[in-house]
Design a protein around this motif. Structure first.
Motif, PDB file in Angstrom:
ATOM      1  N   GLU A  62       2.153   4.398  10.420  1.00  0.00           N
ATOM      2  CA  GLU A  62       3.858   4.188  10.316  1.00  0.00           C
ATOM      3  C   GLU A  62       4.384   4.238   8.696  1.00  0.00           C
ATOM      4  O   GLU A  62       5.506   3.950   8.941  1.00  0.00           O
ATOM      5  CB  GLU A  62       4.085   2.811  10.846  1.00  0.00           C
ATOM      6  CG  GLU A  62       4.020   2.447  12.527  1.00  0.00           C
ATOM      7  CD  GLU A  62       4.611   3.665  13.285  1.00  0.00           C
ATOM      8  OE1 GLU A  62       5.858   3.631  12.951  1.00  0.00           O
ATOM      9  OE2 GLU A  62       4.198   4.250  14.020  1.00  0.00           O
ATOM     10  N   GLN A  63       3.498   4.688   7.911  1.00  0.00           N
ATOM     11  CA  GLN A  63       3.995   4.713   6.449  1.00  0.00           C
ATOM     12  C   GLN A  63       4.495   3.581   5.975  1.00  0.00           C
ATOM     13  O   GLN A  63       5.463   3.652   5.459  1.00  0.00           O
ATOM     14  CB  GLN A  63       4.758   6.053   6.573  1.00  0.00           C
ATOM     15  CG  GLN A  63       4.230   7.315   6.664  1.00  0.00           C
ATOM     16  CD  GLN A  63       3.151   7.595   5.395  1.00  0.00           C
ATOM     17  OE1 GLN A  63       3.270   6.740   4.420  1.00  0.00           O
ATOM     18  NE2 GLN A  63       2.496   8.816   5.433  1.00  0.00           N
TER      19      GLN A  63
ATOM     20  N   GLU B  71       2.914  12.804  -3.397  1.00  0.00           N
ATOM     21  CA  GLU B  71       3.707  13.991  -3.611  1.00  0.00           C
ATOM     22  C   GLU B  71       3.490  15.265  -2.533  1.00  0.00           C
ATOM     23  O   GLU B  71       4.382  15.916  -2.079  1.00  0.00           O
ATOM     24  CB  GLU B  71       3.597  14.591  -5.115  1.00  0.00           C
ATOM     25  CG  GLU B  71       4.270  13.609  -5.767  1.00  0.00           C
ATOM     26  CD  GLU B  71       4.262  14.133  -7.389  1.00  0.00           C
ATOM     27  OE1 GLU B  71       3.528  14.850  -7.573  1.00  0.00           O
ATOM     28  OE2 GLU B  71       5.300  13.640  -7.968  1.00  0.00           O
ATOM     29  N   GLU B  72       2.464  15.380  -2.158  1.00  0.00           N
ATOM     30  CA  GLU B  72       2.063  16.517  -1.399  1.00  0.00           C
ATOM     31  C   GLU B  72       1.204  15.692   0.109  1.00  0.00           C
ATOM     32  O   GLU B  72       0.625  14.947  -0.109  1.00  0.00           O
ATOM     33  CB  GLU B  72       1.047  17.395  -1.967  1.00  0.00           C
ATOM     34  CG  GLU B  72       1.583  18.291  -3.173  1.00  0.00           C
ATOM     35  CD  GLU B  72       0.515  19.073  -3.944  1.00  0.00           C
ATOM     36  OE1 GLU B  72       0.307  20.097  -3.796  1.00  0.00           O
ATOM     37  OE2 GLU B  72      -0.295  18.247  -4.512  1.00  0.00           O
ATOM     38  N   THR B  73       1.544  16.651   1.196  1.00  0.00           N
ATOM     39  CA  THR B  73       0.659  16.159   2.336  1.00  0.00           C
ATOM     40  C   THR B  73      -0.486  16.614   1.984  1.00  0.00           C
ATOM     41  O   THR B  73      -0.948  17.184   1.386  1.00  0.00           O
ATOM     42  CB  THR B  73       1.391  16.468   3.715  1.00  0.00           C
ATOM     43  OG1 THR B  73       1.315  18.060   3.706  1.00  0.00           O
ATOM     44  CG2 THR B  73       2.757  16.368   3.779  1.00  0.00           C
ATOM     45  N   TYR B 101      -1.661  10.352   2.867  1.00  0.00           N
ATOM     46  CA  TYR B 101      -0.387  10.721   2.044  1.00  0.00           C
ATOM     47  C   TYR B 101       0.655   9.831   2.345  1.00  0.00           C
ATOM     48  O   TYR B 101       0.554   9.114   3.500  1.00  0.00           O
ATOM     49  CB  TYR B 101       0.156  11.954   2.926  1.00  0.00           C
ATOM     50  CG  TYR B 101       1.685  12.414   2.816  1.00  0.00           C
ATOM     51  CD1 TYR B 101       1.936  12.640   1.440  1.00  0.00           C
ATOM     52  CD2 TYR B 101       2.516  12.358   3.637  1.00  0.00           C
ATOM     53  CE1 TYR B 101       3.295  12.952   0.932  1.00  0.00           C
ATOM     54  CE2 TYR B 101       3.770  12.708   3.447  1.00  0.00           C
ATOM     55  CZ  TYR B 101       4.300  12.912   2.133  1.00  0.00           C
ATOM     56  OH  TYR B 101       5.562  13.108   1.623  1.00  0.00           O
ATOM     57  N   VAL B 102       1.205   9.034   1.171  1.00  0.00           N
ATOM     58  CA  VAL B 102       2.129   8.103   1.345  1.00  0.00           C
ATOM     59  C   VAL B 102       3.387   8.649   1.448  1.00  0.00           C
ATOM     60  O   VAL B 102       3.922   9.093   0.138  1.00  0.00           O
ATOM     61  CB  VAL B 102       1.820   7.250   0.133  1.00  0.00           C
ATOM     62  CG1 VAL B 102       2.863   5.886   0.049  1.00  0.00           C
ATOM     63  CG2 VAL B 102       0.390   6.579   0.251  1.00  0.00           C
ATOM     64  N   ILE B 122      -3.628  -2.550   1.501  1.00  0.00           N
ATOM     65  CA  ILE B 122      -4.109  -2.618   2.838  1.00  0.00           C
ATOM     66  C   ILE B 122      -4.729  -1.229   3.082  1.00  0.00           C
ATOM     67  O   ILE B 122      -5.591  -1.188   3.689  1.00  0.00           O
ATOM     68  CB  ILE B 122      -3.215  -3.306   3.892  1.00  0.00           C
ATOM     69  CG1 ILE B 122      -3.182  -5.055   3.660  1.00  0.00           C
ATOM     70  CG2 ILE B 122      -3.825  -2.994   5.301  1.00  0.00           C
ATOM     71  CD1 ILE B 122      -2.259  -5.498   4.549  1.00  0.00           C
ATOM     72  N   ARG B 123      -3.722  -0.246   2.875  1.00  0.00           N
ATOM     73  CA  ARG B 123      -4.221   1.172   3.381  1.00  0.00           C
ATOM     74  C   ARG B 123      -5.137   1.440   2.367  1.00  0.00           C
ATOM     75  O   ARG B 123      -6.266   2.271   2.888  1.00  0.00           O
ATOM     76  CB  ARG B 123      -2.848   1.919   3.086  1.00  0.00           C
ATOM     77  CG  ARG B 123      -2.011   1.999   4.213  1.00  0.00           C
ATOM     78  CD  ARG B 123      -0.512   2.555   3.825  1.00  0.00           C
ATOM     79  NE  ARG B 123      -0.634   3.885   3.899  1.00  0.00           N
ATOM     80  CZ  ARG B 123       0.613   4.753   3.701  1.00  0.00           C
ATOM     81  NH1 ARG B 123       1.731   3.947   4.037  1.00  0.00           N
ATOM     82  NH2 ARG B 123       0.622   6.007   3.995  1.00  0.00           N
ATOM     83  N   LEU B 124      -5.092   1.175   0.974  1.00  0.00           N
ATOM     84  CA  LEU B 124      -6.073   1.713   0.200  1.00  0.00           C
ATOM     85  C   LEU B 124      -7.377   1.034   0.481  1.00  0.00           C
ATOM     86  O   LEU B 124      -8.326   1.715   0.400  1.00  0.00           O
ATOM     87  CB  LEU B 124      -5.492   1.134  -1.246  1.00  0.00           C
ATOM     88  CG  LEU B 124      -6.368   1.998  -2.175  1.00  0.00           C
ATOM     89  CD1 LEU B 124      -6.398   3.524  -2.322  1.00  0.00           C
ATOM     90  CD2 LEU B 124      -5.620   1.586  -3.746  1.00  0.00           C
ATOM     91  N   GLY B 125      -7.368  -0.322   0.438  1.00  0.00           N
ATOM     92  CA  GLY B 125      -8.499  -0.974   1.067  1.00  0.00           C
ATOM     93  C   GLY B 125      -9.226  -0.589   2.124  1.00  0.00           C
ATOM     94  O   GLY B 125     -10.650  -0.512   2.194  1.00  0.00           O
TER      95      GLY B 125
END
Lengths: 108, 485
Positions: A62-63, B71-73, B101-102, B122-125
């Motif tokens: 969900e970004q 920046e890039e997907t 990709y953020v 959380i995403r990084l972890g």
């Protein structure tokens, strides 16, 4: 934390609140959105609370970066708000809800 | 009284990047378990350096990595680096790499009250735990400043992020755009105190040169110069002087120059294996022929020889040399001799050096000829050529390759001194061929200007090109006595 409030027939609004555990910000955000929903959308909304610590893959899908983040899925277009939702005027403007009705005591 | 033990500094643990040359100037790599900031202007290869750090880590050092790109997907990034031989989808499938990709868009998000960046943590972890990552790249973290308005929150969260990364013990590379008057646009250098690398892209005389500098490296010695680097077909190459300490081995074996008459000028009948020889002379003084004789002799010994020709095509070179009795063609067929012809002006100096080094690594010759090196001066200034030659000669010496270079000198004065100043100190044996005008006849005279560690004749011999090759005749003395260079 109660994750789901059962959907009711004729639901027009669907919200997801993404939190990272029971932090002060997420507790405040939950309280604020519940208040707003009860005031404006009583009986016409669904609110899901998603703990990203339990479901980290949802944060990616969900970004979500900031916590808490409120996503309005319905009605379209989707809207996003970050923060503890304490700035009520902004929340109401983004969610396109009418200005609050005057308290009953002030009615003629 | 207790004995005071001598202070032994603990070596800072380092994580090798695997990037050609970078580990040499950082004396082993980036600080292990700590963040490193890579900053530079647009288009200087920050992302590429970061991606290569991850790919090499996964492939060579058994360290999986996470790439958080702002920046890039993931698909765009994979396509961009595919041309450099980095197969990101394959590494992802093998669980050696994880891309996330953020997506940030300020227009889509409104801020209403206090928040933090726990979602990012959380995403990084999650990504780190999923593959047991040891390396992390954040490219480029500054994009956060475009996604959120509350700078106070962002700065507090950045500080927390770097602390958190250190606690996790992952070696991190953070890329950032160069700012006006500061290293990075958002002052990220304030948060990263361990290692800062600056990349720079500039155009000199219409040729783009890229430079890399270690701005700081806490607790470690590092090279302080600006080092040229290249983005080539196999990623980034930083060009350090390979052996800063002159520790190359010295062979005691003597090899022939390929010209018997020339060998006779040395007391030991030739020069050392693995040494560097320079032949200088004006136009038409048989420099290339001398170089070819040296190459031919190497092949006769059964050695591989790589001949870089910067003036003639291989076919023309072979034809011309056959006319003076030097038949190189059979060795080309056998695969002992490789002729590599190109015009150096097509490339910048650094790219040139990398091309040469790559060809040498592939062919693994015992002898190398560069004919001529003076052509390179057309590409760069003398100091640049000198620094490149230092690198080249060092590279050859470390590998024990016998090298012969030719250089064209113009008849006008000053050229010899320039060459002398430029490269003499790098050269072991220096032969000079010059024109001798004698009663209306032009003859060539060869002499040895210097030969390190070798007793040699100091006389000038006449050099003649015959159908049987090069012959040296006994001492000539110009009647006019005008033995000027």
């Amino acid at each position: 934390m109660d994750p789901t409030i059962a959907p009711l027939p004729g639901t027009a609004h669907e919200f997801c609140l993404y939190v990272a555990g029971a932090t002060p910000n997420s507790t405040r955000a939950l309280r604020n959105i519940k208040e707003i929903c009860e005031q404006y959308l009583a009986g016409r909304y669904v609110l899901r609370i998603i703990d990203m610590q339990q479901e980290p893959q949802l944060a990616q899908q969900e970004q979500i970066i900031a916590a808490p983040t409120l996503v309005r899925r319905q009605p379209l277009p989707p809207r996003r708000l970050v923060g503890d939702l304490s700035n009520r005027a902004t929340v109401l403007a983004v969610l396109e809800l009418d200005p609050p009705p005057l308290p009953a005591t002030l009615l003629p | 009284m207790p004995e005071i033990s001598p202070f032994v500094p603990a070596a800072l643990p380092k994580t090798p990047t695997g990037i050609d040359g970078l580990d040499e100037i950082t004396a082993g790599g980036l600080p292990q378990g700590r963040p490193t900031l890579v900053c530079g202007s647009a288009g200087c290869g920050k992302t590429l350096l970061a991606v290569e750090f991850l790919v090499r880590g996964a492939q060579q050092f058994d360290e999986p990595g996470v790439l958080l790109t702002f920046e890039e997907t993931a698909a765009e990034l994979a396509a961009n680096v595919a041309s450099l031989g980095f197969d990101l989808p394959h590494l992802q499938a093998a669980g050696r790499l994880r891309l996330d990709y953020v997506h940030l868009d300020r227009a889509e998000v409104r801020e209403a009250g206090a928040y933090d960046l726990d979602g990012l943590f959380i995403r990084l972890g999650h990504a780190i735990d999923a593959i047991g990552a040891r390396r992390v790249v954040l490219d480029t973290l500054e994009a956060l400043f475009a996604g959120f308005t509350d700078e106070a929150i962002l700065r507090a969260e950045l500080r927390r992020l770097f602390r958190w990364l250190k606690d996790r013990g992952v070696t991190t590379v953070i890329t950032a755009e160069r700012g006006e008057g500061s290293l990075t646009r958002q002052g990220l250098e304030e948060y990263v105190s361990d290692c800062v690398i600056l990349l720079d892209n500039r155009v000199i005389d219409q040729i783009t040169t890229r430079r890399l500098r270690i701005v700081k490296y806490r607790g470690s010695a590092h090279g302080t110069n600006e080092y040229p680097y290249l983005i080539g077909e196999e990623g980034i190459s930083v060009l350090p002087v390979t052996s800063l300490r002159l520790e190359h081995p010295a062979s005691d074996e003597i090899i022939s120059s390929g010209v018997p008459g020339l060998d006779a000028l040395f007391a030991r009948r030739g020069w050392y294996r693995g040494s560097s020889t320079l032949v200088t002379g004006t136009a038409g003084t048989a420099k290339t022929t001398l170089a070819a004789a040296f190459a031919l002799e190497a092949c006769r010994r059964g050695e591989r020889c790589l001949f870089f020709a910067f003036e003639e095509s291989p076919a023309q070179l072979l034809r011309n040399l056959r006319a003076v009795g030097l038949d190189l063609a059979p060795y080309v067929t056998q695969g002992l001799l490789r002729l590599d012809a190109s015009r150096p002006t097509l490339n910048g100096l650094e790219r040139h050096l990398v091309t040469l080094q790559r060809a040498i690594r592939q062919f693994r010759p015992q002898a190398v000829v560069i004919d001529p090196i003076s052509n390179l001066i057309a590409v760069g200034s003398l100091s640049e050529v000198r620094s490149m030659l230092t690198r080249m000669i060092d590279f050859l010496k470390v590998q024990g390759i016998s090298a012969l270079f030719t250089a064209l000198l113009h008849a006008r004065a000053g050229q010899v001194e320039q060459t002398e100043e430029g490269i003499s100190s790098l050269i072991d044996t220096w032969l000079v061929v010059r024109d001798l005008e004698d009663r209306g006849e032009r003859r060539r005279g060869l002499s040895i200007l210097k030969a390190r560690g070798l007793a040699h004749s100091t006389q000038t011999r006449e050099l003649r090109l015959t159908e049987r090759g090069i012959e040296l005749l006994d001492t000539v003395l110009a009647a006019s006595g005008s033995l000027t260079i």
